[in-house]
Design a protein around this motif. Structure first.
Motif: not given
Length: 88
Positions: A63-88
């Motif tokens: 609620k304290k951020y309502i009316g405030k400007n927001v900025f795009a983060s440099q690192e975005s999970p949308a841009d990163k390829p997903k990492k897969f873990r192998r099961r042992k």
């Protein structure tokens, strides 16, 4: 960081509605001017020339951020390829 919009409203569903100055990708992390992660974009809504985003808050005190400007983060999970873990 570049400014991408302003948090307009806290919806009844718990998501925030952000009026954007440019189109973003789903999964983009939005921060305040200090770099604090504020919200994660879930979906784009509205007209293409004045888009809005529905986003999930990443802070308990959104609620304290309502009316405030927001900025795009440099690192975005949308841009990163997903990492897969192998099961042992």
């Amino acid at each position: 960081m570049q400014e991408v919009g302003e948090i307009m409203h806290l919806a009844g569903s718990g998501r925030v509605i952000i009026q954007l100055s440019k189109e973003l990708v789903e999964g983009q992390i939005l921060c305040d001017e200090k770099g604090t992660r504020v919200a994660k974009v879930n979906e784009m809504i509205g007209p293409v020339n004045r888009p809005f985003a529905s986003a999930t808050p990443l802070t308990n005190n959104i609620k304290k951020y309502i009316g405030k400007n927001v900025f795009a983060s440099q690192e975005s999970p949308a841009d990163k390829p997903k990492k897969f873990r192998r099961r042992k």
